[in-house]
Write an enzyme that holds these catalytic residues in place. Structure first.
Site, PDB file in Angstrom:
ATOM      1  N   GLU A 217       0.917  -1.260  -0.041  1.00 28.39           N
ATOM      2  CA  GLU A 217       0.096  -0.147  -0.135  1.00 28.39           C
ATOM      3  C   GLU A 217       0.865   1.427  -0.077  1.00 28.39           C
ATOM      4  O   GLU A 217       1.905   0.920   0.640  1.00 28.39           O
ATOM      5  CB  GLU A 217      -0.883  -0.029   1.273  1.00 28.39           C
ATOM      6  N   CYS A 422      -6.605   1.267   2.584  1.00 18.60           N
ATOM      7  CA  CYS A 422      -7.497   2.633   2.524  1.00 18.60           C
ATOM      8  C   CYS A 422      -7.383   3.273   1.214  1.00 18.60           C
ATOM      9  O   CYS A 422      -8.125   3.885   0.785  1.00 18.60           O
ATOM     10  CB  CYS A 422      -7.067   3.420   3.881  1.00 18.60           C
ATOM     11  N   ASN A 552     -12.591  -3.171   0.717  1.00 15.10           N
ATOM     12  CA  ASN A 552     -11.481  -3.065   1.696  1.00 15.10           C
ATOM     13  C   ASN A 552     -11.890  -2.777   3.166  1.00 15.10           C
ATOM     14  O   ASN A 552     -12.276  -1.593   3.202  1.00 15.10           O
ATOM     15  CB  ASN A 552     -10.262  -2.038   1.321  1.00 15.10           C
ATOM     16  N   GLU A 553     -12.085  -3.787   3.840  1.00 17.18           N
ATOM     17  CA  GLU A 553     -12.369  -3.588   5.213  1.00 17.18           C
ATOM     18  C   GLU A 553     -13.688  -2.687   5.218  1.00 17.18           C
ATOM     19  O   GLU A 553     -13.627  -1.816   6.212  1.00 17.18           O
ATOM     20  CB  GLU A 553     -11.484  -3.349   6.211  1.00 17.18           C
TER      21      GLU A 553
END
Ligand code: AHR
Length: 824
Positions: A217, A422, A552-553
């Protein structure tokens, strides 16, 4: 909208609270309240009382449910929560999110587990209309504080269950807080002991051969200034004050540049090199433009560096073509390279941008050089001013920093998940990572703010990620947003911002097409629209994409489910061969986890991405986490995990805890298909998140201790699991839980690989009985990682040992031992 909301709650909460069903003696009072702690972000609390006067707080001050609306820090407030029970016995809670009257709703069958939260704008609905009742609040004194909340008469059993639940949560928290600091007490008097290990080959089972991978990331300057080889910072003058939300006024188009010693740059936007790449600089004769790189430019004497620039004459027609000299200097301004003399040519029209490229050779090794452009003649407009080492990873143009990329490659990751985290779903809709902005010629890539508060140039874009995967023999695992941004997004720019705003449904068709286009771009042949784009970029062969992560989550809301379902079904229909990986929230439990799994099972999603950052104690006491999972159906990708200690170090204790977890993942390799530690990279001085796996600065790569666990396991994975019987003497549960063993076999080589963790302060001798499995006298490679729990520096040591059908190995205190045995 209002009507719809009212319909949603009709039949559940339009009536006033029903008469209490059980006898008065079986009932008590429940007080539901929010305290003032943390400016209203402390969630919903309960206290109970038998007489309505003397109140007992339930759960040691921990909240049963918290508001998940908006951004950490400034939002996520639960103001004036109001609790009631509807006629079906379901508990309903509403609260204000903002003083303006935006509100939220959540329901629970038992006050312990809570469902999805929904959020409503004050313009669309009124909280009293929504609940269909008048909210009334009562004052009560809890733990010496007078608080306002809802008082209800409630069955004693419900309160008993609530109290028990909180007590076991407290007990669990105590276990999970265990760490090696207390080992001298916990294991006082413990002496070295012997365990026996005996595999049962008859119970061999197939496990995933993709277990160890990496998650890349762009956090902690992992991309620009990190893995991406570009040495010039802000090469296209596109940094914006808004990248850092106004926190740094110097973070602007001139960041990292100086002109004649000061930071005022003549930035222009009238005739950009490309419409998405607006800013460029116009210089005049005598000007010296300097770029400081990312905290300096690292050079090696004798190495060559590829300089490139887009330039055009910006002066009036008839003026001489500009000429600039380009060279590298040290901090004192001394020139430490040869020179490029660059003359814009062939352009009589001042709108004509042309790319120039040439090599510079450094004559000094330094960490702190600068790039200097000296205008000798004319008025040049310059953009995309770039400098790359010639020796990038695999010597690719627009390539990656070789030492960092090699360190990653040395893990032997079987897959690479990218671009986040994120970063993938972004801070609000306009900040989502859109893969199409990251492919094609560099000057046409639309850079943007990074959710971690800096800038993404997208020089390291989807093409480069896929190329890197191919270069290191890893499967690409791109993650696209599930049509919703990060649940911690700012409200800025949205009606009811954050996670709660999905891509408008009328735009979802286009968004889904974008996801389908990604698969065509990766896998289509050059005759397809997007396959052609890939081929033209230099990769005619398909990339053989097999996995796509969606989400994503994310906060699992109705908005999420609607969008995820559409994307999932569309990919499944058009590309049934692609494994779509869904998402089940940021934790190993709770609403998002439960609801995410429900969706996965309902849609029969082949795999979901789980995330959890937990204490060593959690990992020690949850070794059976996946043994409890059903063996059929949806598989697990553990996309983000790490052991977190107070202060967030990456040390022997966290590393051994992660090794312990990998051992448990291997045993469950029929359910868990892939796993990746997070985050991967962190640049010293620019780190937003600790711990990370690989720290670095401009000249050094510093793998953390945990890196070696990933490397040992990545280089020594198997595809068959052989259960082992572990005989331990009469020791406590605490001792037993700190020794873990796994045995896998790699079908290709036939090698057996035994991994053993000893998280105890004493040596453990192992008596290993491999009779009938390995030849009578064989040699094995042993690798041991050990140290004191707090050590942040330790490297594995390899040797070779004699093993026969039966052998002994000593596991040093606090160690991870890996033994690779040839079977032929
Ligand atoms: O790994 C760092 C962050 O942790 C990721 O971006 C996010 O998915 C998680 O919350």
């Amino acid at each position: 909208m209002k009507k719809i909301l009212l319909l949603i709650i009709m039949g559940t909460c339009l009536h006033s609270m029903p008469a209490f069903s059980s006898s008065e003696t079986d009932s008590v009072y429940l007080f539901a309240y929010a305290n003032a702690r943390n400016a209203g972000r402390d969630g919903l609390h309960f206290a109970w009382s038998s007489d309505g006067n003397d109140w007992h707080a339930i759960g040691n001050g921990s909240a049963l449910v918290k508001s998940d609306y908006g951004r950490w820090g400034s939002e996520k407030r639960m103001l004036e929560p109001f609790l009631f029970q509807d006629e079906n016995g379901l508990w309903q809670c509403v609260w204000f999110l903002t003083p303006e009257g935006d509100f939220a709703h959540v329901a629970s069958p038992d006050l312990i587990s809570w469902g999805r939260q929904t959020y409503y704008s004050v313009q669309d609905a009124n909280i009293d209309d929504f609940t269909g009742r008048k909210r009334s609040y009562t004052m009560a004194q809890v733990d010496g504080k007078v608080l306002s909340g809802t008082v209800l008469r409630i069955e004693q059993d419900v309160v008993t269950a609530l109290v028990n639940d909180r007590q076991s949560a407290d007990l669990r928290q105590k276990l999970y807080a265990e760490n090696t600091k207390d080992d001298s007490l916990r294991f006082a008097g413990l002496k070295p002991f012997v365990i026996s290990i005996k595999p049962d080959i008859r119970l061999k089972k197939k496990i995933s051969d993709m277990l160890i991978g990496i998650f890349f990331e762009d956090i902690n300057y992992a991309a620009d200034g990190g893995l991406y080889g570009e040495l010039v910072q802000n090469r296209s003058f596109e940094y914006l004050v808004s990248d850092k939300e106004g926190r740094d006024k110097d973070w602007n188009a001139a960041k990292a540049w100086a002109l004649n010693g000061n930071s005022d740059l003549p930035i222009d936007t009238a005739i950009p090199v490309h419409p998405v790449n607006k800013h460029y600089v116009i210089l005049k004769k005598g000007d010296k433009l300097v770029n400081e790189g990312f905290d300096g430019i690292a050079l090696k004497a004798g190495d060559r560096y590829r300089f490139s620039v887009f330039a055009r004459p910006a002066g009036k027609k008839g003026k001489p073509f500009p000429r600039v000299d380009v060279y590298l200097t040290d901090q004192s301004g001394k020139v430490i390279s040869d020179r490029i003399v660059l003359t814009t040519s062939g352009a009589s029209d001042d709108r004509y941008w042309q790319k120039y490229e040439d090599m510079l050779t450094a004559n000094q090794t330094t960490a702190n050089a600068r790039l200097e452009i000296h205008v000798q003649r004319g008025e040049p407009a310059l953009d995309m001013i770039s400098l790359f080492p010639e020796k990038t990873f695999k010597e690719r143009k627009n390539g990656l920093r070789a030492d960092l990329a090699q360190t990653i490659a040395d893990i032997h990751p079987r897959f690479v998940r990218f671009p986040g985290g994120c970063v993938a779903h972004g801070d609000g809709l306009e900040n989502m990572y859109r893969w199409k902005n990251t492919v094609g010629p560099l000057e046409t890539r639309k850079s943007q703010r990074n959710i971690w508060r800096y800038h993404q140039s997208f020089g390291l874009g989807y093409y480069e990620y896929f190329q890197f995967c191919e270069d290191i023999g890893a499967e690409p695992l791109p993650v696209v947003a599930a049509g919703v941004p990060c649940q911690n997004s700012d409200r800025h720019g949205h009606k009811l911002g954050g996670q709660q705003c999905g891509i408008p449904m009328e735009q979802m068709g286009d968004y889904i097409q974008e996801v389908l286009d990604l698969i065509e771009w990766a896998n289509g042949d050059a005759s397809t629209t997007w396959g052609k784009v890939r081929a033209e970029a230099g990769h005619p062969e398909p990339f053989k994409l097999r996995y796509v992560g969606v989400g994503n989550e994310d906060l699992i809301s109705d908005i999420f489910e609607e969008r995820f379902t559409l994307i999932y079904k569309a990919v499944k229909e058009k590309y049934p061969e692609i494994t779509v990986i869904g998402t089940v929230g940021p934790f190993n439990e709770g609403t998002d986890y439960t609801e995410g799994w429900k969706i996965a099972r309902k849609l029969d999603v082949p795999m979901v991405d789980e995330h959890y950052y937990q204490s060593p104690g959690w990992f020690i006491h949850n070794q059976d986490f996946y043994d409890r999972y059903p063996r059929q159906g949806t598989k697990v990708y553990l996309g983000e995990y790490a052991a977190h200690l107070p202060g967030r170090p990456n040390n022997i204790e966290t590393a051994l805890t992660e090794a312990l977890h990998i051992i448990n993942l291997e045993r469950n390799g029929d359910v868990v298909s892939m796993a990746s530690y997070a985050p991967l990279l962190a640049k010293e001085g620019f780190t937003q998140w600790n711990p990370d796996l690989i720290y670095f600065n401009n000249t050094e790569v510093k793998p953390a201790v945990g890196y070696y666990v990933q490397q040992m396991c990545g280089q020594n994975s198997g595809d068959q699991y052989i259960p082992v019987f572990i005989g331990v003497p009469d020791v406590t549960d605490a001792v037993r839980k700190r020794v873990a063993v796994s045995l896998v076999q790699d079908s290709k080589s036939g090698d057996l690989i035994m991994k053993v963790v000893n998280l105890l302060p004493v040596d453990v001798r192992t008596d290993v009985d491999m009779a009938g499995i390995i030849p009578a006298a064989s040699l094995a490679e042993r690798i041991v990682l050990t140290g004191k729990p707090g050590d942040r520096k330790a490297e594995p040591v390899a040797d070779s040992i004699d093993v026969s059908g039966r052998f002994e190995v000593t596991l040093p205190a606090y160690s991870f031992t890996l033994i690779r045995i040839k079977t032929e």
